[in-house]
Design a protein around this motif. Structure first.
Motif, PDB file in Angstrom:
ATOM      1  N   SER A  40       0.836  -1.213   0.000  1.00  0.00           N
ATOM      2  CA  SER A  40       0.000   0.000   0.000  1.00  0.00           C
ATOM      3  C   SER A  40       0.864   1.253   0.000  1.00  0.00           C
ATOM      4  CB  SER A  40      -0.949   0.014   1.206  1.00  0.00           C
ATOM      5  OG  SER A  40      -0.235   0.276   2.406  1.00  0.00           O
ATOM      6  N   GLN A  41       2.112   1.120   0.440  1.00  0.00           N
ATOM      7  CA  GLN A  41       3.048   2.245   0.442  1.00  0.00           C
ATOM      8  C   GLN A  41       4.015   2.177  -0.737  1.00  0.00           C
ATOM      9  OE1 GLN A  41       4.879   3.085   4.232  1.00  0.00           O
ATOM     10  NE2 GLN A  41       3.080   2.379   5.343  1.00  0.00           N
ATOM     11  N   ASN A  42       3.731   1.268  -1.651  1.00  0.00           N
ATOM     12  CA  ASN A  42       4.567   1.075  -2.840  1.00  0.00           C
ATOM     13  C   ASN A  42       6.029   0.827  -2.477  1.00  0.00           C
ATOM     14  OD1 ASN A  42       2.427   1.427  -4.760  1.00  0.00           O
ATOM     15  ND2 ASN A  42       2.530   3.621  -4.326  1.00  0.00           N
ATOM     16  N   LEU A  43       6.234   0.051  -1.406  1.00  0.00           N
ATOM     17  CA  LEU A  43       7.580  -0.292  -0.983  1.00  0.00           C
ATOM     18  C   LEU A  43       7.960  -1.678  -1.491  1.00  0.00           C
ATOM     19  CD1 LEU A  43       7.489   0.753   2.784  1.00  0.00           C
ATOM     20  CD2 LEU A  43       8.728   1.910   0.948  1.00  0.00           C
ATOM     21  N   THR A  44       9.189  -1.810  -1.918  1.00  0.00           N
ATOM     22  CA  THR A  44       9.711  -3.136  -2.232  1.00  0.00           C
ATOM     23  C   THR A  44      10.214  -3.749  -0.932  1.00  0.00           C
ATOM     24  OG1 THR A  44      11.963  -2.351  -2.616  1.00  0.00           O
ATOM     25  CG2 THR A  44      10.459  -2.373  -4.536  1.00  0.00           C
ATOM     26  N   GLN A  45      10.457  -5.030  -0.969  1.00  0.00           N
ATOM     27  CA  GLN A  45      11.055  -5.675   0.204  1.00  0.00           C
ATOM     28  C   GLN A  45      12.418  -5.057   0.504  1.00  0.00           C
ATOM     29  OE1 GLN A  45      11.156  -9.874  -0.665  1.00  0.00           O
ATOM     30  NE2 GLN A  45       8.989 -10.155  -0.166  1.00  0.00           N
ATOM     31  N   LYS A  46      13.165  -4.742  -0.517  1.00  0.00           N
ATOM     32  CA  LYS A  46      14.485  -4.148  -0.330  1.00  0.00           C
ATOM     33  C   LYS A  46      14.375  -2.788   0.359  1.00  0.00           C
ATOM     34  CE  LYS A  46      18.673  -2.728  -2.707  1.00  0.00           C
ATOM     35  NZ  LYS A  46      19.375  -2.540  -3.963  1.00  0.00           N
ATOM     36  N   GLN A  47      13.420  -1.973  -0.068  1.00  0.00           N
ATOM     37  CA  GLN A  47      13.239  -0.663   0.563  1.00  0.00           C
ATOM     38  C   GLN A  47      12.834  -0.809   2.025  1.00  0.00           C
ATOM     39  OE1 GLN A  47      10.381   0.641  -2.375  1.00  0.00           O
ATOM     40  NE2 GLN A  47      11.800   2.180  -3.189  1.00  0.00           N
ATOM     41  N   LEU A  48      11.941  -1.756   2.302  1.00  0.00           N
ATOM     42  CA  LEU A  48      11.532  -1.989   3.683  1.00  0.00           C
ATOM     43  C   LEU A  48      12.709  -2.487   4.511  1.00  0.00           C
ATOM     44  CD1 LEU A  48       9.316  -1.967   5.804  1.00  0.00           C
ATOM     45  CD2 LEU A  48       8.620  -4.248   5.013  1.00  0.00           C
ATOM     46  N   ALA A  49      13.538  -3.320   3.919  1.00  0.00           N
ATOM     47  CA  ALA A  49      14.732  -3.806   4.611  1.00  0.00           C
ATOM     48  C   ALA A  49      15.653  -2.650   4.974  1.00  0.00           C
ATOM     49  CB  ALA A  49      15.464  -4.821   3.737  1.00  0.00           C
TER      50      ALA A  49
END
Length: 95
Positions: A40-49
């Motif tokens: 919903s925040q258009n985040l990739t797993q990498k960005q969240l990491a």
């Protein structure tokens, strides 16, 4: 051809299947919540990491159900997305 929903509904008439499905539901709900919050925040797993300091591979394992998160890990994920972690107990529904 049957849809996945039709197949699931048929299988839910089997008491053993329904019990196992319901037993897994809390884990599936957590996985769904993590994925929905991230996407919903258009985040990739990498960005969240990068935001949380949690390894991207570990986020992947959480999202595909091969790793169970601790409360602390869930809190770190929530913080990384600018969200609060809320744990709620609800009455069971009868099968």
């Amino acid at each position: 051809m049957k849809t996945l929903r039709q197949f699931k509904n048929e299988q839910m008439t089997n008491h053993e299947f329904a019990e196992e499905y319901e037993a897994l539901q809390p884990e599936l709900d957590v996985i769904k919540a993590i994925i929905e919050a991230r996407t919903s925040q258009n985040l990739t797993q990498k960005q969240l990491a990068e935001r949380t300091g949690i390894n991207q591979a570990d986020i992947s394992k959480l999202e595909n159900g091969t790793r169970n998160p601790t409360i602390n890990l869930l809190k770190r994920l929530a913080d990384g997305m600018g969200m609060a972690l809320k744990i709620e107990f609800v009455p069971k529904q009868k099968l």
